[in-house]
Structures are given as C-alpha cells and as structure tokens.
Design a protein around this motif. Structure first.
Motif, PDB file in Angstrom:
ATOM      1  N   VAL A  94       0.854  -1.191   0.000  1.00  9.56           N
ATOM      2  CA  VAL A  94       0.000   0.000   0.000  1.00  9.56           C
ATOM      3  C   VAL A  94       0.888   1.239   0.000  1.00  9.56           C
ATOM      4  CG1 VAL A  94      -1.945  -1.107   1.185  1.00  9.56           C
ATOM      5  CG2 VAL A  94      -0.181   0.075   2.523  1.00  9.56           C
ATOM      6  N   ALA A  95       0.334   2.353  -0.457  1.00 11.62           N
ATOM      7  CA  ALA A  95       1.037   3.643  -0.421  1.00 11.62           C
ATOM      8  C   ALA A  95       0.652   4.383   0.859  1.00 11.62           C
ATOM      9  CB  ALA A  95       0.677   4.474  -1.645  1.00 11.62           C
ATOM     10  N   ILE A  96       1.615   5.089   1.426  1.00  3.96           N
ATOM     11  CA  ILE A  96       1.357   5.920   2.600  1.00  3.96           C
ATOM     12  C   ILE A  96       1.077   7.326   2.090  1.00  3.96           C
ATOM     13  CG2 ILE A  96       2.231   6.714   4.812  1.00  3.96           C
ATOM     14  CD1 ILE A  96       1.858   3.655   4.528  1.00  3.96           C
ATOM     15  N   THR A  97      -0.148   7.795   2.293  1.00  4.49           N
ATOM     16  CA  THR A  97      -0.585   9.025   1.638  1.00  4.49           C
ATOM     17  C   THR A  97      -0.761  10.203   2.580  1.00  4.49           C
ATOM     18  OG1 THR A  97      -2.883   8.271   1.852  1.00  4.49           O
ATOM     19  CG2 THR A  97      -1.748   7.753  -0.205  1.00  4.49           C
ATOM     20  N   ASN A  98      -0.613   9.990   3.897  1.00  2.00           N
ATOM     21  CA  ASN A  98      -0.792  11.144   4.782  1.00  2.00           C
ATOM     22  C   ASN A  98       0.365  12.132   4.621  1.00  2.00           C
ATOM     23  OD1 ASN A  98       1.379  10.396   6.738  1.00  2.00           O
ATOM     24  ND2 ASN A  98      -0.010   8.688   7.197  1.00  2.00           N
ATOM     25  N   LYS A  99       0.159  13.351   5.092  1.00  3.32           N
ATOM     26  CA  LYS A  99       1.074  14.455   4.804  1.00  3.32           C
ATOM     27  C   LYS A  99       2.489  14.205   5.300  1.00  3.32           C
ATOM     28  CE  LYS A  99      -0.715  18.473   4.985  1.00  3.32           C
ATOM     29  NZ  LYS A  99      -1.306  19.776   5.431  1.00  3.32           N
ATOM     30  N   ASN A 100       2.643  13.685   6.532  1.00  2.00           N
ATOM     31  CA  ASN A 100       3.994  13.487   7.084  1.00  2.00           C
ATOM     32  C   ASN A 100       4.570  12.109   6.790  1.00  2.00           C
ATOM     33  OD1 ASN A 100       2.460  11.913   8.741  1.00  2.00           O
ATOM     34  ND2 ASN A 100       2.788  13.112  10.612  1.00  2.00           N
ATOM     35  N   ARG A 101       3.838  11.296   6.026  1.00  2.00           N
ATOM     36  CA  ARG A 101       4.281   9.958   5.627  1.00  2.00           C
ATOM     37  C   ARG A 101       4.568   9.043   6.823  1.00  2.00           C
ATOM     38  NH1 ARG A 101       5.455   9.558   0.069  1.00  2.00           N
ATOM     39  NH2 ARG A 101       4.167  11.161  -0.895  1.00  2.00           N
ATOM     40  N   GLU A 102       3.949   9.294   7.942  1.00  2.00           N
ATOM     41  CA  GLU A 102       4.135   8.439   9.122  1.00  2.00           C
ATOM     42  C   GLU A 102       3.123   7.300   9.081  1.00  2.00           C
ATOM     43  OE1 GLU A 102       3.380   8.910  13.853  1.00  2.00           O
ATOM     44  OE2 GLU A 102       4.874  10.284  13.001  1.00  2.00           O
ATOM     45  N   ILE A 103       3.605   6.083   9.293  1.00  2.00           N
ATOM     46  CA  ILE A 103       2.743   4.900   9.197  1.00  2.00           C
ATOM     47  C   ILE A 103       1.885   4.772  10.450  1.00  2.00           C
ATOM     48  CG2 ILE A 103       2.719   2.382   9.028  1.00  2.00           C
ATOM     49  CD1 ILE A 103       5.371   2.670   7.437  1.00  2.00           C
ATOM     50  N   ALA A 104       0.590   4.701  10.258  1.00  2.00           N
ATOM     51  CA  ALA A 104      -0.383   4.612  11.347  1.00  2.00           C
ATOM     52  C   ALA A 104      -0.950   3.197  11.415  1.00  2.00           C
ATOM     53  CB  ALA A 104      -1.505   5.621  11.111  1.00  2.00           C
ATOM     54  N   PRO A 105      -1.621   2.862  12.514  1.00  2.00           N
ATOM     55  CA  PRO A 105      -2.253   1.532  12.609  1.00  2.00           C
ATOM     56  C   PRO A 105      -3.197   1.235  11.452  1.00  2.00           C
ATOM     57  CG  PRO A 105      -2.229   2.574  14.764  1.00  2.00           C
ATOM     58  CD  PRO A 105      -1.737   3.606  13.787  1.00  2.00           C
ATOM     59  N   GLU A 106      -3.853   2.293  10.939  1.00  2.00           N
ATOM     60  CA  GLU A 106      -4.773   2.090   9.825  1.00  2.00           C
ATOM     61  C   GLU A 106      -4.035   1.632   8.564  1.00  2.00           C
ATOM     62  OE1 GLU A 106      -4.613   4.803  11.672  1.00  2.00           O
ATOM     63  OE2 GLU A 106      -6.475   4.666  12.835  1.00  2.00           O
ATOM     64  N   ASP A 107      -2.800   2.102   8.406  1.00  2.00           N
ATOM     65  CA  ASP A 107      -2.005   1.687   7.255  1.00  2.00           C
ATOM     66  C   ASP A 107      -1.609   0.217   7.355  1.00  2.00           C
ATOM     67  OD1 ASP A 107      -1.940   4.299   6.059  1.00  2.00           O
ATOM     68  OD2 ASP A 107      -0.491   4.873   7.601  1.00  2.00           O
ATOM     69  N   VAL A 108      -1.255  -0.225   8.590  1.00  2.00           N
ATOM     70  CA  VAL A 108      -0.935  -1.640   8.801  1.00  2.00           C
ATOM     71  C   VAL A 108      -2.165  -2.491   8.519  1.00  2.00           C
ATOM     72  CG1 VAL A 108      -0.197  -3.359  10.487  1.00  2.00           C
ATOM     73  CG2 VAL A 108       0.871  -1.100  10.468  1.00  2.00           C
ATOM     74  N   ASP A 109      -3.316  -1.996   8.963  1.00  2.00           N
ATOM     75  CA  ASP A 109      -4.569  -2.712   8.700  1.00  2.00           C
ATOM     76  C   ASP A 109      -4.807  -2.845   7.200  1.00  2.00           C
ATOM     77  OD1 ASP A 109      -6.988  -3.957   9.399  1.00  2.00           O
ATOM     78  OD2 ASP A 109      -8.080  -2.077   9.189  1.00  2.00           O
ATOM     79  N   ARG A 110      -4.562  -1.778   6.461  1.00  2.00           N
ATOM     80  CA  ARG A 110      -4.780  -1.787   5.005  1.00  2.00           C
ATOM     81  C   ARG A 110      -3.845  -2.755   4.292  1.00  2.00           C
ATOM     82  NH1 ARG A 110      -3.731   2.356   1.806  1.00  2.00           N
ATOM     83  NH2 ARG A 110      -2.422   3.506   3.282  1.00  2.00           N
ATOM     84  N   VAL A 111      -2.563  -2.760   4.696  1.00  2.00           N
ATOM     85  CA  VAL A 111      -1.609  -3.623   3.995  1.00  2.00           C
ATOM     86  C   VAL A 111      -1.875  -5.097   4.304  1.00  2.00           C
ATOM     87  CG1 VAL A 111       0.257  -3.699   5.711  1.00  2.00           C
ATOM     88  CG2 VAL A 111       0.804  -3.798   3.279  1.00  2.00           C
ATOM     89  N   LEU A 112      -2.333  -5.383   5.530  1.00  2.00           N
ATOM     90  CA  LEU A 112      -2.675  -6.771   5.862  1.00  2.00           C
ATOM     91  C   LEU A 112      -3.918  -7.213   5.092  1.00  2.00           C
ATOM     92  CD1 LEU A 112      -1.988  -6.886   9.719  1.00  2.00           C
ATOM     93  CD2 LEU A 112      -0.585  -7.822   7.873  1.00  2.00           C
ATOM     94  N   ALA A 149       8.475   6.330   9.151  1.00  2.00           N
ATOM     95  CA  ALA A 149       8.108   7.125   7.984  1.00  2.00           C
ATOM     96  C   ALA A 149       8.462   6.389   6.700  1.00  2.00           C
ATOM     97  CB  ALA A 149       8.832   8.471   8.025  1.00  2.00           C
ATOM     98  N   GLY A 150       7.649   6.595   5.683  1.00  2.00           N
ATOM     99  CA  GLY A 150       7.906   5.961   4.403  1.00  2.00           C
ATOM    100  C   GLY A 150       6.799   6.258   3.420  1.00  2.00           C
TER     101      GLY A 150
END
Length: 411
Positions: A94-112, A149-150
């Motif tokens: 998945v792409a990290i699209t938030n402004k500061n590119r910090e990975i949030a729990p929601e991003d981990v949920d999305r990639v899983l 970040a990423g």
C-alpha cells in the motif's frame, strides 16, 4: 476474580478433549486455575464424524474445568486441526498518503487486508493471518512499522485456511455445548506458543505435534511462522499396528504402547517378556519387548518420513539451526526423539508446556501442548487489547474482522 482476566482454551483432539482455564495477572503471567479432560468420541483423524458425541465431550470437559476453577466458562480460544488445514505465503503493498508519511495503525490494517487477498476455492476460509515481516520503501525485516516514515509499506504474511464445512461442524459443536469461540487458532501455532523458546523461533526451527489422529507441524524462521501443515496420521496408527500384529484389543494395545513401547528393537533384550490379553481381556501369553518394538518402529519411521516429505514440499530451503521440537502424546514414546533426530537430520528435543503457574503441574506433559498454548496465545491477545484499546495495533483489528466474518458466515 474479574471475568475479563480469564482466558479459556479448548482443544478437541482425536483422542481427548481438554479445557484449560487460566487467570492472567497484572504482569501478564498465566496462572492455570482449572483443567478438564474427557476422552474424545466422534472425531476421526481430526475430523468430526459424530456431532452429538463431540458435544457431550466438550460439555463434560468444560464442567470439570469449571468445577476445578470455580469459574463459569463462556468463551474459549479453540484449536483447529485436521488435514483440511493448509497455509500459503502472500504479500501486500500500500502507499502511505498522509502528509507526514508516518505509518499509522490504519495503514498496517490496510496492507494486511491487501496481503490476504488470495484466490481461494469456494469452501476455503481464512482462519489465521500471521505477519512475517514488513518492508518500508524496500527495507525489509521490520517487525513493527507503526510510527516509522515511508512512502510504500509492504507486508509479507502467512495465511492459514481451513475447510468451511469442517469449521461449521466444529463451531456448531462448540455453540451447542454452550460456549462461544473467542478465536480459532491453528493447533500447530498453539502448540508452538507453549513449547518453543524465543531463540529457537529466531534461529529457525520445526515444531511437530504428533497426536492420536493427526500430526501438525510448523516451520518458524526469524521468529515468524513460515509454513504449517497437518497430516492425517498419528499415534493411533501405531496402536492399531500393535493390535493387529499381536491380535489384542485396541485398548490393550494402547496400554502396551505407552507403558512398554520403544522405537528401537535393537535396544530391547530378547528375554524381557510382557503379558498380553486375548480379545476377551484375559491374559493368555507373553511377548518380548523386542517384538513390540519391531512393530512400532516401521510406523514411526513412516510418520517421520511423511513429515520430511511435507517439509520438502513446502519449499523451505533453510537449515533450521533451532532444531526439531517434538510434542504431542506420541513424543513420549521411548526413543522417538532420537529417531526423529536421526530421520530429520536435526537436533531434537521433546517440547512440554511451561511459562505457567497455578496447577500447571497437571499439564506439564507434551500431550497438553496445544491446550496450554491456547491460553498463552489468549493471554498475549489480551495484552494487545489492554495496551491498545482501539484494537488496531499490529493485527488486532484484523482478528476482530475475522471474528465478525465467521459470525456472518455461520449465522
């Protein structure tokens, strides 16, 4: 005693049904407060063949655990076994699209969620998703990406699937016995929770749980589940060979196996004799321990050979320096650990449940590894929830989604 600190494990095995009740203390320690055990009826090679018989076994084991613990058992972590289980490795990005590119729990949920999208036959159901590692912008080996970040997050996971009809039968038995499943856990993963050392997981190891009707095994590499499988063979085949070879009742054959069995005929003296009964249960003659061992050895080697072939089929090419850990009831067979080390060409040891207090002496035996591992697994899930109330850290949110999926499917 607060109910939210109670964890229950239910293992419906081919030979016995075990319910373990544990209390989790403030430090996260597991205290065994109740154990219930009942010989299983209605299960063959890990598959349910008689619903009513299995329901009665669950009820009986639960009542014994409740009587010892003084707790009402309502929810349980349930082991799933049987040759219908299989696992596959998959990746998601998945792409990290938030402004500061910090990975949030929601991003981990999305990639899983992305990683678990695999083509499955209509009757297959996902019961467990085990993250192996994450990668951020191509840098792999990351255990917890939250807060880093990423721009690109990848997840490599192991997915365990099961037959939908087999799950439906198991859940029906559990619910008719008056219980609700907290989570369905592959038996091999539960056993690993109880008997593996952190160093063994990290180095790479193979855990083999040889029960009465099935043999579960799993490969761990760098601390994560790499592969798991179940074979429809177990200690009951050895028992049946003894019964047929000596023409004695199966119950007597099981006693001979557990009390006098050995996998190495060459270690047994010719003149050491054992009395055996006839089909009516009357003692009629004596046989040598060497003869008994000569019946046990071929089947034991066959089981280990099947495990070795399945490991090759998995595609794993590592060297497993953590060795072979054998658990389950058959692990106690005299000489089996030495034979397993010889056949698999790995250092081997027997795995028994540890890491617990209370009446844990009741279950400090390899045959209780799966049930003990369920409460340890449940304790770890409870600690996740308490540490992150939203349930989103790591894959807690995924687990809750799977539980709702099962409720919808089996309603």
């Amino acid at each position: 005693m607060s109910g939210h600190n109670i964890v229950v494990g239910l293992d419906v095995g081919t030979t016995k049904t075990v319910v373990i009740v544990a209390e989790i203390d403030q430090q996260g320690g597991v205290i065994i407060i109740g154990v219930g055990e009942q010989p299983t009826q209605g299960v063959r090679k890990g598959g349910i063949v008689d619903l009513e018989a299995v329901i009665k076994c669950i009820v009986a084991a639960t009542e014994k655990a409740e009587q010892m613990s003084g707790c009402r058992v309502q929810n349980a972590y349930v082991a799933v076994s049987g040759p219908h289980l299989s696992s596959v490795n998959n990746k998601g990005v998945v792409a990290i699209t938030n402004k500061n590119r910090e990975i949030a729990p929601e991003d981990v949920d999305r990639v899983l969620q992305a990683a678990k999208v695999v083509a499955l036959p209509q009757d297959r159901r996902i019961i467990h998703v085990h993250p192996r590692q994450y990668a951020i912008d191509g840098n792999d080996g990351i255990v917890d990406p939250i807060g880093m970040a990423g721009a690109r997050l990848e997840a490599e996971i192991n997915i365990v699937t099961a037959s939908g009809t087999a799950l439906q039968n198991l859940l029906k038995c559990i619910q008719k016995a008056g219980l609700q499943e907290e989570e369905l856990v592959p038996a091999a993963l539960a056993s690993a929770e109880a008997v593996l050392l952190p160093a063994e997981r990290n180095l790479g190891c193979l855990i083999v749980d040889i029960g009465g009707g099935t043999t579960e095994f799993a490969v761990f590499d760098q601390g994560r589940l790499w592969f798991s499988s179940v074979l429809p063979v177990g200690g009951n085949l050895i028992t049946n060979d003894i019964a047929i070879g000596l023409r004695i009742p199966v119950e007597a054959a099981e006693t001979l196996k557990t009390e006098h069995g050995c996998v190495f005929p060459r270690l047994m003296p010719d003149n050491e004799m054992i009395p055996i009964p006839d089909m009516l249960g009357h003692e009629t003659k004596k046989v040598s321990k060497k003869l008994l061992a000569s019946i046990i050895e071929p089947r034991s080697r066959e089981i280990l050979s099947l495990i070795k072939n399945e490991l090759k089929r998995s595609g794993y090419r590592g060297v497993l320096p953590g060795g072979l850990i054998v658990t389950g009831g058959v692990a106690q067979l005299n000489g089996l650990i030495e034979l397993a080390a010889e056949e698999m060409d790995l250092p081997a040891r027997i795995g028994c449940p540890e890491k617990m207090n209370g009446v844990s002496d009741c279950i400090q035996n390899s045959s209780y590894a799966t049930a003990a591992g369920l409460v340890l697994y449940g304790a770890r899930q409870l600690s996740y929830v308490q540490a992150a109330p939203t349930g989103e850290r790591f894959f807690g949110g995924i687990i809750n989604k799977f539980k709702h999926l099962f409720q919808d499917f089996f309603a």
